[in-house]
Enzyme design. Sequence first.
Site, PDB file in Angstrom:
ATOM      1  N   HIS A   1      -8.596   0.904  -3.672  1.00 55.34           N
ATOM      2  CA  HIS A   1      -9.475   0.727  -2.508  1.00 55.34           C
ATOM      3  C   HIS A   1     -10.152   2.069  -2.231  1.00 55.34           C
ATOM      4  O   HIS A   1      -9.521   3.000  -1.746  1.00 55.34           O
ATOM      5  CB  HIS A   1      -8.594   0.265  -1.328  1.00 55.34           C
ATOM      6  CG  HIS A   1      -9.305   0.145  -0.024  1.00 55.34           C
ATOM      7  ND1 HIS A   1      -8.633  -0.030   1.164  1.00 55.34           N
ATOM      8  CD2 HIS A   1     -10.628   0.163   0.300  1.00 55.34           C
ATOM      9  CE1 HIS A   1      -9.507  -0.109   2.161  1.00 55.34           C
ATOM     10  NE2 HIS A   1     -10.721   0.020   1.674  1.00 55.34           N
TER      11      HIS A   1
ATOM     12  N   MET B   1      -9.058   8.113  -0.253  1.00 57.56           N
ATOM     13  CA  MET B   1      -9.847   8.565   0.904  1.00 57.56           C
ATOM     14  C   MET B   1     -10.407   9.951   0.636  1.00 57.56           C
ATOM     15  O   MET B   1      -9.720  10.789   0.061  1.00 57.56           O
ATOM     16  CB  MET B   1      -8.958   8.619   2.148  1.00 57.56           C
ATOM     17  CG  MET B   1      -8.240   7.319   2.439  1.00 57.56           C
ATOM     18  SD  MET B   1      -7.351   7.413   3.999  1.00 57.56           S
ATOM     19  CE  MET B   1      -6.458   5.847   3.941  1.00 57.56           C
TER      20      MET B   1
ATOM     21  N   SER C   1       0.845  -1.195   0.000  1.00 57.99           N
ATOM     22  CA  SER C   1       0.000   0.000   0.000  1.00 57.99           C
ATOM     23  C   SER C   1       0.877   1.239   0.000  1.00 57.99           C
ATOM     24  O   SER C   1       1.633   1.477   0.947  1.00 57.99           O
ATOM     25  CB  SER C   1      -0.898   0.009   1.232  1.00 57.99           C
ATOM     26  OG  SER C   1      -1.419   1.324   1.401  1.00 57.99           O
TER      27      SER C   1
ATOM     28  N   HIS D   1      -1.419  -1.454  -4.139  1.00 54.17           N
ATOM     29  CA  HIS D   1      -2.665  -1.121  -3.437  1.00 54.17           C
ATOM     30  C   HIS D   1      -2.735   0.402  -3.275  1.00 54.17           C
ATOM     31  O   HIS D   1      -1.832   1.022  -2.709  1.00 54.17           O
ATOM     32  CB  HIS D   1      -2.685  -1.812  -2.071  1.00 54.17           C
ATOM     33  CG  HIS D   1      -3.960  -1.654  -1.316  1.00 54.17           C
ATOM     34  ND1 HIS D   1      -5.091  -2.413  -1.562  1.00 54.17           N
ATOM     35  CD2 HIS D   1      -4.298  -0.809  -0.313  1.00 54.17           C
ATOM     36  CE1 HIS D   1      -6.057  -2.060  -0.728  1.00 54.17           C
ATOM     37  NE2 HIS D   1      -5.613  -1.068   0.036  1.00 54.17           N
TER      38      HIS D   1
ATOM     39  N   MET E   1     -11.182  -5.809   6.035  1.00 57.42           N
ATOM     40  CA  MET E   1     -10.400  -4.777   6.729  1.00 57.42           C
ATOM     41  C   MET E   1     -10.031  -5.282   8.121  1.00 57.42           C
ATOM     42  O   MET E   1     -10.903  -5.653   8.903  1.00 57.42           O
ATOM     43  CB  MET E   1     -11.208  -3.479   6.859  1.00 57.42           C
ATOM     44  CG  MET E   1     -11.400  -2.696   5.567  1.00 57.42           C
ATOM     45  SD  MET E   1      -9.880  -2.337   4.671  1.00 57.42           S
ATOM     46  CE  MET E   1      -8.966  -1.368   5.888  1.00 57.42           C
TER      47      MET E   1
ATOM     48  N   ASP F   1      -6.388  -6.352   4.673  1.00 57.20           N
ATOM     49  CA  ASP F   1      -5.772  -5.018   4.649  1.00 57.20           C
ATOM     50  C   ASP F   1      -5.781  -4.406   6.045  1.00 57.20           C
ATOM     51  O   ASP F   1      -6.847  -4.161   6.618  1.00 57.20           O
ATOM     52  CB  ASP F   1      -6.584  -4.139   3.676  1.00 57.20           C
ATOM     53  CG  ASP F   1      -6.035  -2.735   3.521  1.00 57.20           C
ATOM     54  OD1 ASP F   1      -4.929  -2.450   4.016  1.00 57.20           O
ATOM     55  OD2 ASP F   1      -6.732  -1.921   2.874  1.00 57.20           O
TER      56      ASP F   1
HETATM   57  C1  DX5 Z   1      -6.019   1.769   5.768  1.00 59.50           C
HETATM   58  C2  DX5 Z   1      -5.660   1.360   4.380  1.00 59.50           C
HETATM   59  C3  DX5 Z   1      -4.556   0.386   4.311  1.00 59.50           C
HETATM   60  C4  DX5 Z   1      -3.257   0.862   4.913  1.00 59.50           C
HETATM   61  C5  DX5 Z   1      -2.616  -0.324   5.541  1.00 59.50           C
HETATM   62  O1  DX5 Z   1      -7.154   2.556   5.701  1.00 59.50           O
HETATM   63  O2  DX5 Z   1      -6.776   0.784   3.729  1.00 59.50           O
HETATM   64  O3  DX5 Z   1      -4.362  -0.047   2.968  1.00 59.50           O
HETATM   65  O4  DX5 Z   1      -2.375   1.410   3.994  1.00 59.50           O
HETATM   66  O5  DX5 Z   1      -1.486   0.117   6.216  1.00 59.50           O
HETATM   67  P1  DX5 Z   1      -0.711  -0.820   7.238  1.00 59.50           P
HETATM   68  O6  DX5 Z   1      -0.203  -2.002   6.473  1.00 59.50           O
HETATM   69  O7  DX5 Z   1       0.387   0.054   7.731  1.00 59.50           O
HETATM   70  O8  DX5 Z   1      -1.683  -1.208   8.310  1.00 59.50           O
HETATM   71 ZN    ZN Z   2      -6.446  -0.179   1.761  1.00 56.08          ZN
END
Ligand code: DX5
Ligand code: ZN
Length: 221
Positions: free
Chosen positions: A67, A38, A9, A34, A138, A176
Amino acid sequence: MAEPKFAPSILSADFARLAEAVIAVEKAGADWIHVDVMDGHFVPNLTFGPKMVADLRKATRLPLDVHLMIERPEEWVDRYADAGATYLTIHIEATRDVLGTLAAIRGRGVRPGLTLNPETAVDVVMPYLGSVDLALVMSVHPGFGGQTFIESALDKVRTIREALDEQKLAAELEVDGGVKPDNCARVVAAGATVLVAGSAVFEDPAGPPAALRKFRQALRR
Ligand code: DX5
Ligand code: ZN
């Protein structure tokens, strides 16, 4: 244990150097990129929009796993399809028209994905498994990287895995949030086929290639 796909990500990468980050993980053997979108409403954070996806599309040949952590994703399908998203994953909490949005995504030649927040019961996504190419569980509250893995996500992964196998569905099952070398084997054992990792890849002082090696080693043990 079957080798999962790795989807670093870029939320945890340097936004001013995203092309370099993407090239680095591509060289290190990442399978997908990824991309966390947001909107500051569905989640209390803001990242980037379709132009970033279009520009990333030019920077790598890897699938772009987009995402969408945004309200009313149905209004954005065309723009992310035009931008070159490979997978487009929506939150079940974000739209009243889940089936219509998934169908619109597929209608644009993009692979539809569906995800749910940690506080959402897994039952609500089960009726849609036949309509998606990707189910995303999630394992943190969406919005930020670097959070702690929520263990109850594993039960959801197992429930979805069972249903996919029972119905002979080939959708990817992605996890994720908080995925690290020290928990990734459990995530894969629960039935995940794709691992998202942000901070564990981009904030490892040894660099992304070494970080991805740590994941692979952990899975071989
Ligand atoms: C959170 C995102 C994830 C995030 C994960 O809202 O959807 O994709 O980047 O980050 P880590 O691996 O640091 O938890
Ligand atoms: Zn994500």
